[in-house]
Design a protein around this motif. Sequence first.
Motif, PDB file in Angstrom:
ATOM      1  N   ALA A 206      -6.747  -0.431  -1.463  1.00 29.77           N
ATOM      2  CA  ALA A 206      -7.545  -0.883  -2.606  1.00 29.77           C
ATOM      3  C   ALA A 206      -6.662  -1.420  -3.725  1.00 29.77           C
ATOM      4  O   ALA A 206      -6.918  -2.499  -4.275  1.00 29.77           O
ATOM      5  CB  ALA A 206      -8.417   0.259  -3.127  1.00 29.77           C
ATOM      6  N   VAL A 207      -5.619  -0.667  -4.078  1.00 30.76           N
ATOM      7  CA  VAL A 207      -4.764  -1.111  -5.186  1.00 30.76           C
ATOM      8  C   VAL A 207      -3.902  -2.308  -4.776  1.00 30.76           C
ATOM      9  O   VAL A 207      -3.630  -3.200  -5.590  1.00 30.76           O
ATOM     10  CB  VAL A 207      -3.879   0.037  -5.727  1.00 30.76           C
ATOM     11  N   VAL A 208      -3.472  -2.355  -3.510  1.00 34.68           N
ATOM     12  CA  VAL A 208      -2.699  -3.513  -3.042  1.00 34.68           C
ATOM     13  C   VAL A 208      -3.581  -4.755  -3.019  1.00 34.68           C
ATOM     14  O   VAL A 208      -3.161  -5.846  -3.432  1.00 34.68           O
ATOM     15  CB  VAL A 208      -2.105  -3.249  -1.647  1.00 34.68           C
ATOM     16  N   GLY A 209      -4.833  -4.594  -2.549  1.00 35.03           N
ATOM     17  CA  GLY A 209      -5.757  -5.722  -2.535  1.00 35.03           C
ATOM     18  C   GLY A 209      -6.043  -6.236  -3.933  1.00 35.03           C
ATOM     19  O   GLY A 209      -6.066  -7.455  -4.171  1.00 35.03           O
ATOM     20  N   ASP A 210      -6.251  -5.328  -4.878  1.00 31.48           N
ATOM     21  CA  ASP A 210      -6.482  -5.733  -6.271  1.00 31.48           C
ATOM     22  C   ASP A 210      -5.241  -6.391  -6.863  1.00 31.48           C
ATOM     23  O   ASP A 210      -5.340  -7.344  -7.641  1.00 31.48           O
ATOM     24  CB  ASP A 210      -6.875  -4.518  -7.117  1.00 31.48           C
ATOM     25  N   PHE A 211      -4.072  -5.879  -6.511  1.00 31.75           N
ATOM     26  CA  PHE A 211      -2.822  -6.472  -6.992  1.00 31.75           C
ATOM     27  C   PHE A 211      -2.694  -7.922  -6.526  1.00 31.75           C
ATOM     28  O   PHE A 211      -2.225  -8.790  -7.269  1.00 31.75           O
ATOM     29  CB  PHE A 211      -1.627  -5.661  -6.490  1.00 31.75           C
ATOM     30  N   LEU A 212      -3.151  -8.200  -5.306  1.00 29.27           N
ATOM     31  CA  LEU A 212      -3.043  -9.554  -4.769  1.00 29.27           C
ATOM     32  C   LEU A 212      -3.979 -10.537  -5.455  1.00 29.27           C
ATOM     33  O   LEU A 212      -3.595 -11.685  -5.731  1.00 29.27           O
ATOM     34  CB  LEU A 212      -3.341  -9.548  -3.265  1.00 29.27           C
TER      35      LEU A 212
END
Length: 252
Positions: A206-212
């Motif tokens: 979730a946080v990696v996807g939002d970071f992208l």
Amino acid sequence: MNNTSENTLSKVPEVTLIFWLIKIAATTLGETAGDAVSMSMNLGYLLGTAIFAAIFLVAVIAQIKAEGFHPFLYWTTIIATTTVGTTLADFADRSLGIGYAGGSSLLFALLIASLAIWYRSLGSVSVDTVSSPKAEMFYWVTIMFSQTLGTALGDWTADTAGLGYGGGAIVFSALLALVAAVYYWTTLSRTLLFWSAFILTRPLGAVVGDFLDKPVDSGGLALSRYSASAVLLVFIVLCIMFSRQSAAKKGH
């Protein structure tokens, strides 16, 4: 006959390094694809949830009816749980106004209840035993709750707790490393460690996807949700094609 029963293959893959790599990529894809439908397409969380829930139901029915383990079908179902988990968590946290903490608490309670009922009904929540329709139903319901919980937990860590996407990724990566260390250096229940790791990969995704895909001024890279989703999907497909995944064996 007993020997055949003992060696019956489950309908889920063996838990190996490639399993976890695909799982993390799938959870990240769930975040970017879910946001692409609900935000970029402006369909909203409720309609996005309805769309992905329909896909999830079709995939689960196909998975349960299938004879044996089929990698592409299995991972399609996993991706379906991550996308519906993303939009459902966002709908509960934002549209219903219960907040990230409230959503995380509710979903954690549902997850624990699902595992408890599963254990009481079948005597085990080990993924090695997922070979009957009843076990599969419990398995996918539990995964559904874990994926939705992971989205809410990831958003809570990045936003409410103020760690940002990078900080959230570090926290969940560290927790996964801790689970791995406990796995290799202790004899703690492998089933407990599996579900702990499985749950933790979702907020990491979730946080990696939002970071992208989130704007630069919000701490993200502002990449296109569509292109990020496409790259992640290609990565998952290539991993499935070249990894030769096999079904987990009962009793292992």
